[in-house]
Design a protein around this motif. Sequence first.
Motif, short mmCIF file in Angstrom:
data_model
loop_
_atom_site.label_atom_id
_atom_site.label_comp_id
_atom_site.label_asym_id
_atom_site.label_seq_id
_atom_site.Cartn_x
_atom_site.Cartn_y
_atom_site.Cartn_z
N TYR A 196 -11.30 43.19 -11.95
CA TYR A 196 -11.38 43.07 -10.49
C TYR A 196 -12.41 44.02 -9.91
N LEU A 197 -13.24 43.49 -9.02
CA LEU A 197 -14.10 44.30 -8.17
C LEU A 197 -13.46 44.32 -6.79
N VAL A 198 -13.17 45.50 -6.27
CA VAL A 198 -12.61 45.64 -4.93
C VAL A 198 -13.63 46.38 -4.08
N ASP A 199 -14.05 45.76 -2.97
CA ASP A 199 -15.11 46.33 -2.14
C ASP A 199 -14.69 46.31 -0.68
N LYS A 200 -14.97 47.40 0.03
CA LYS A 200 -14.69 47.47 1.46
C LYS A 200 -16.00 47.64 2.24
N SER A 201 -16.12 46.90 3.35
CA SER A 201 -17.35 46.95 4.14
C SER A 201 -17.00 46.93 5.63
N THR A 202 -17.95 47.35 6.46
CA THR A 202 -17.80 47.28 7.91
C THR A 202 -19.13 46.88 8.52
N TYR A 203 -19.13 46.67 9.83
CA TYR A 203 -20.37 46.32 10.52
C TYR A 203 -21.40 47.44 10.42
#
Length: 444
Positions: A199-206
């Motif tokens: 699993y690749l878990v990635d968090k992003s925002t504007y």
Amino acid sequence: MTFQKTKPTIEIKLTSLIQPHFFKFWKSKQPYSILLGGRGSFKSSTTALKLVFKMKQQIQQGHKANVIVVRENATNLRDSVYNQIIWAIGKLQMTNEFIYRVSPMTITHKRTGSTFYFYGADKPERLKSNTVQDVIAVWYEEAANFKGPEVFDQSNPTFLRQKSPWVSTVEVVWTYNPPRNQYDWINEWVEDVKTDSDYLVDKSTYLDDVLGFTTRQQLNLIEKYKINDYDYYRYLYEGQPVGLGTNIYNMSLFHPLNELPEDDELLNIYFSVDSGHETSATTEGCYGVTERGRVILLDTYYYSPAGKVNKKAPSDLVESLYAFEQRNIERWGLDPWKRSADSATADYALDNEYFKRYSVKWHHVAKTTKVAMIDHVQNLLAQGRFFYLDTKANEIFISEHRRYQWDEKTIESDDPRVIKEHDHTCDALQYFVLDNRRDLDLKW
């Protein structure tokens, strides 16, 4: 001498379409990717681009390749993932190579038959009995809105068995905005799988936008959220599970008016009903939407049978509701754009009686979870666009919203509930907002 015309070569620069933040996801060889983050972080558009690109690679080799796209509800497909895939196809200069259908919802490559199939998880039998072959990828969009991880556990084996012989693995992608409740099932599920090497878990925002895709108008709107309701901004745009607290609404975001603004014309009026039974109140709100996007509570009807010996029968109530509506139609000089009501009203005599007398039907709202319905209202409030006429009739509306709370016993669970007392105008507001999200610029 004859000259053969050749198609001009179209150069597509992927680095101009993909935020650098997502390069890791784009190049990942892991079979499972979970992309979470705030609104406007480009996780969904990047996923759409990657899936169209993967199909393009197979098409160029003459292979048939199918992609499965799933949302929690079939009714949400066309306005979201379906249009997102069409957008990505256009960005890769392939628009004329596909056939676009909405019944059944598919996007099919003309030459190879490669197809994007769109499903709603509200019909799980269609997922489990799926017979599509040559699958190269599966996308679960808005994964937090699914009922639980068992949907994936039941569906994925079907899609993996139908893997294309031309790929080593079926790529499965989940995208979602984290719910504000830290005890929601998806937060626990991601915690469990993120240590798995598959699993690749990635968090992003504007804030990860370095290509300048976010417009100045969008940034100004985000700043309004940040100023008006910082916790809601953190949840919506930074993707943080900020928690629920006990008080549901920030009452400073309910703005009183003595009269309608002279410089902002009233465009439409709406009615929304929460009907009660013998021991429960019945209320109806009249809401106005202005040229500048303000949403104004204009008037409130409220009847409670509590403590009354002679309670109103449905025939009496419909007379009162009809009179309330006619009074507002005449006052504002507008016919209602929509009348919204709880879906349960269809089983109550009030609905049939109203239609029998006045040949008018309320539009019954397809309710979602209480958390989701409240979130739509909080979204409107955080934009600073909700107002109410400060009148005697509307006092009950403000009073109930002040007292509206989560049940403390359920907050630390994946099924938080509200205290079901003094909540009738709260429900009516939720039905109005849910049923008119597009008119209120709350549906993307």
